[in-house]
Design an enzyme around this catalytic site. Structure first.
Site, PDB file in Angstrom:
ATOM      1  N   ASN A 125      46.249  27.451  47.682  1.00 14.51           N
ATOM      2  CA  ASN A 125      46.246  28.891  47.492  1.00 14.51           C
ATOM      3  C   ASN A 125      47.507  29.453  48.133  1.00 14.51           C
ATOM      4  OD1 ASN A 125      45.667  31.617  47.357  1.00 14.51           O
ATOM      5  ND2 ASN A 125      43.520  31.364  47.927  1.00 14.51           N
TER       6      ASN A 125
ATOM      7  N   ALA B  25      41.185  41.649  42.648  1.00 14.13           N
ATOM      8  CA  ALA B  25      41.309  42.365  43.913  1.00 14.13           C
ATOM      9  C   ALA B  25      41.930  43.746  43.756  1.00 14.13           C
ATOM     10  CB  ALA B  25      42.140  41.540  44.889  1.00 14.13           C
TER      11      ALA B  25
ATOM     12  N   SER C  67      41.915  45.430  40.308  1.00 14.36           N
ATOM     13  CA  SER C  67      41.362  46.124  39.141  1.00 14.36           C
ATOM     14  C   SER C  67      40.257  45.279  38.529  1.00 14.36           C
ATOM     15  CB  SER C  67      42.454  46.382  38.093  1.00 14.36           C
ATOM     16  OG  SER C  67      42.953  45.165  37.577  1.00 14.36           O
ATOM     17  N   GLY C  68      39.503  45.918  37.645  1.00 10.37           N
ATOM     18  CA  GLY C  68      38.427  45.220  36.954  1.00 10.37           C
ATOM     19  C   GLY C  68      38.362  45.661  35.513  1.00 10.37           C
TER      20      GLY C  68
ATOM     21  N   HIS D 144      34.068  32.073  40.263  1.00  9.20           N
ATOM     22  CA  HIS D 144      35.356  32.215  40.930  1.00  9.20           C
ATOM     23  C   HIS D 144      36.385  32.360  39.817  1.00  9.20           C
ATOM     24  CE1 HIS D 144      38.690  30.428  43.716  1.00  9.20           C
ATOM     25  NE2 HIS D 144      38.831  31.728  43.501  1.00  9.20           N
ATOM     26  N   ASP D 145      37.100  33.472  39.794  1.00 11.32           N
ATOM     27  CA  ASP D 145      37.959  33.763  38.649  1.00 11.32           C
ATOM     28  C   ASP D 145      38.943  32.646  38.337  1.00 11.32           C
ATOM     29  OD1 ASP D 145      39.561  34.274  40.889  1.00 11.32           O
ATOM     30  OD2 ASP D 145      39.739  36.425  40.484  1.00 11.32           O
TER      31      ASP D 145
END
Length: 504
Positions: free
Chosen positions: A317, A32, A34-35, A257-258
């Site tokens: 979560n 959410a 960085s990539g 889903h990470d």
């Protein structure tokens, strides 16, 4: 945005293409904030990761809402794949496949021609709050949970979709599936991410089409399901030419889903373990073979999400290190930029028993002046929190650790399991204060690492699909446990010696 599409075909079975010796694997890993695009090389002795491209990510205000700038995000993915192709070529390697993982629940709407109709909304936008009650009037929450086993969160996909006005002729593609579609022209929905939508049957492992119908949504709103390890497709000719990869380079479904990829890389050698995937959010839970769909589980707001190899990620979560990163952003804007290690060291020096907050409160979801919001939340409890970064950081760490302990105790009770050890993976595994507090409060040893669990899980599933590795999750996890630097924290004292030498 538009893309040419090739004709679609059914996913190829895992490992079906053995024409080329498996080489190096590209992981597109986007969070959410960085990539990265990462090259992964694997063997029976371990996995090595090489980050070839990093890029920022974050919500932006577009058309009156908080959205993802997906056009910019996809452009960075292409830059990363181009960098990966260059690095691999220099080293005489061939990229065998690409795997994609991101956060869950958010989606883009694509028309029949393959055009993205608008930049996708972010789960941090408040639009779905008003949709919760209308959805629950049509679908009783108890019935929803008994089918989907999904934790109630106001931003779940089911509530986001209920705000859409006209979906005729459109399909919803979850973010990693949208990236895969633009790379291959093939529309699929990866199962671990599908299980976060609120429209997925936790027992059958299929879309809960009766819920789509009840909400006035088409049963083909989402593309067909695909499992981790199956091939989505190969690169479109223009994409292959742009990034410098062969057109027959596969895009392989991973735990998109990470958290599913991260849990696949938990280096657990014990049967009864808990995990905390600690990052922007904290995903705290157990790995099960069957979902827990009881009313008690619903009351406790636990979720049953799909994991790799048909496992169930039974978790809650929780709030996470977003609280601290938002505080750092606010302090930086005010001209105060403390180094994180020094800040945490100062926080650790403060006495125990300070004020706490509920890190799960929706009050903390949207970006804002986080230090003041935390202090205001403490005031509402009748306590006082100084306007001091170290005190605020300690409040966050104490609150997260206490929340982890409560969540794990609930998980054990509801699932009928007893946990021997807690594995912390992701960025939070580097936070020595948080790990030690978690050991102290849970009364269980904490094993911290790997930091790059998500990327490792992504790469290992690709490698297994290509035939470079064999076995189930225990065999994959053994590779992680023997080839990664891990640290153990005991409940009452100092961290134990390093468990294994790093090969990364």
């Amino acid at each position: 945005m538009s893309t040419a599409r090739k004709s679609e075909s059914a996913p190829a079975p895992a490992g079906a293409d053995s024409a080329a010796t498996p080489g190096v694997f590209a992981a597109v890993d986007i969070g959410a904030s960085s990539g990265r695009v990462i090259l992964g090389r694997v063997s029976g002795d371990g996995a090595q990761l090489e980050v070839v491209h990093r890029f920022p990510n974050g919500v932006v205000e577009i058309d009156g809402g908080l959205r993802w700038n997906f056009d910019a995000l996809f452009a960075e993915v292409l830059k990363g794949l181009s960098a990966a192709a260059t690095v691999a070529a220099v080293q005489g390697e061939r990229i065998a496949s690409i795997g994609i993982d991101t956060w869950a629940v958010d989606y883009g709407l694509v028309d029949a021609a393959g055009n993205l109709t608008a930049q996708p909304f972010s789960y941090r936008d408040d639009r779905s709050r008003a949709a919760v009650e209308p959805v629950h009037r049509k679908l009783d929450p108890a019935r929803l949970y008994a089918t989907t086993g999904l934790q109630f969160l106001q931003f779940n996909t089911i509530y986001q979709l209920a705000t859409e006005q006209d979906l005729d002729g459109l399909q919803a593609l979850l973010i990693p599936d949208l990236i895969a579609f633009l790379l291959t022209g093939v529309r699929r929905t990866e199962a671990t991410n599908a299980s976060t939508t609120g429209l997925f049957d936790a027992v059958a492992g299929e879309w809960a089409t009766e819920f789509l119908t009840a909400l006035g949504l088409r049963t083909d709103l989402f593309p067909p399901l695909i499992q981790p390890g199956e091939t989505v497709g190969t690169l479109l000719p223009e994409i292959a030419a742009q990034v410098g990869l062969r057109q027959d380079t596969k895009v392989v479904a991973v735990g998109s889903h990470d958290t599913a990829s991260a849990v696949a890389a938990v280096p657990a050698q014990e049967e009864d373990f808990a995990y905390i995937s600690s990052g922007t959010w904290s995903l705290v839970g157990l790995e099960l073979r069957h979902p827990v769909l009881t009313e008690a589980s619903r009351d406790a707001n636990f979720t049953n999400e799909r994991g790799v190899d048909g496992t169930i990620r039974y978790l809650r979560n929780m709030g996470g290190l977003w609280l601290l990163s938002e505080c750092q952003r606010t302090w930086a804007a005010e001209g105060f930029r403390p180094e994180l290690p020094a800040l945490l060291q100062a926080a650790a020096a403060l006495p125990a028993g300070g004020p706490q907050i509920n890190p799960d409160d929706s009050y903390f979801i949207a970006p804002d002046n986080m230090p003041e919001r935390i202090r205001a939340a403490v005031r509402r409890t009748g306590d006082v929190l100084p306007d001091d970064p170290a005190a605020i950081a300690r409040c966050i760490m104490d609150s997260l650790a206490a929340g982890y302990a409560r969540t794990l105790a609930d998980a054990e009770r509801l699932a009928g399991r007893t946990v021997d050890v807690v594995h912390v993976v992701g960025g939070g595994s580097q936070n020595t204060l948080l790990c030690q507090l978690t050991a102290d409060v849970t009364g269980r040893p904490v094993v911290a690492g790997p930091v790059e669990a998500t990327a490792l899980g992504n790469v290992l599933i690709q490698a297994r699909a290509a035939g470079a590795l064999a076995g189930g999750l225990p065999e994959l996890r053994k590779i992680i446990s023997t080839g990664t630097m891990l640290r153990r924290y005991e409940p009452a004292g100092q961290a134990a010696p390093t468990l294994s030498a790093s090969k990364n």
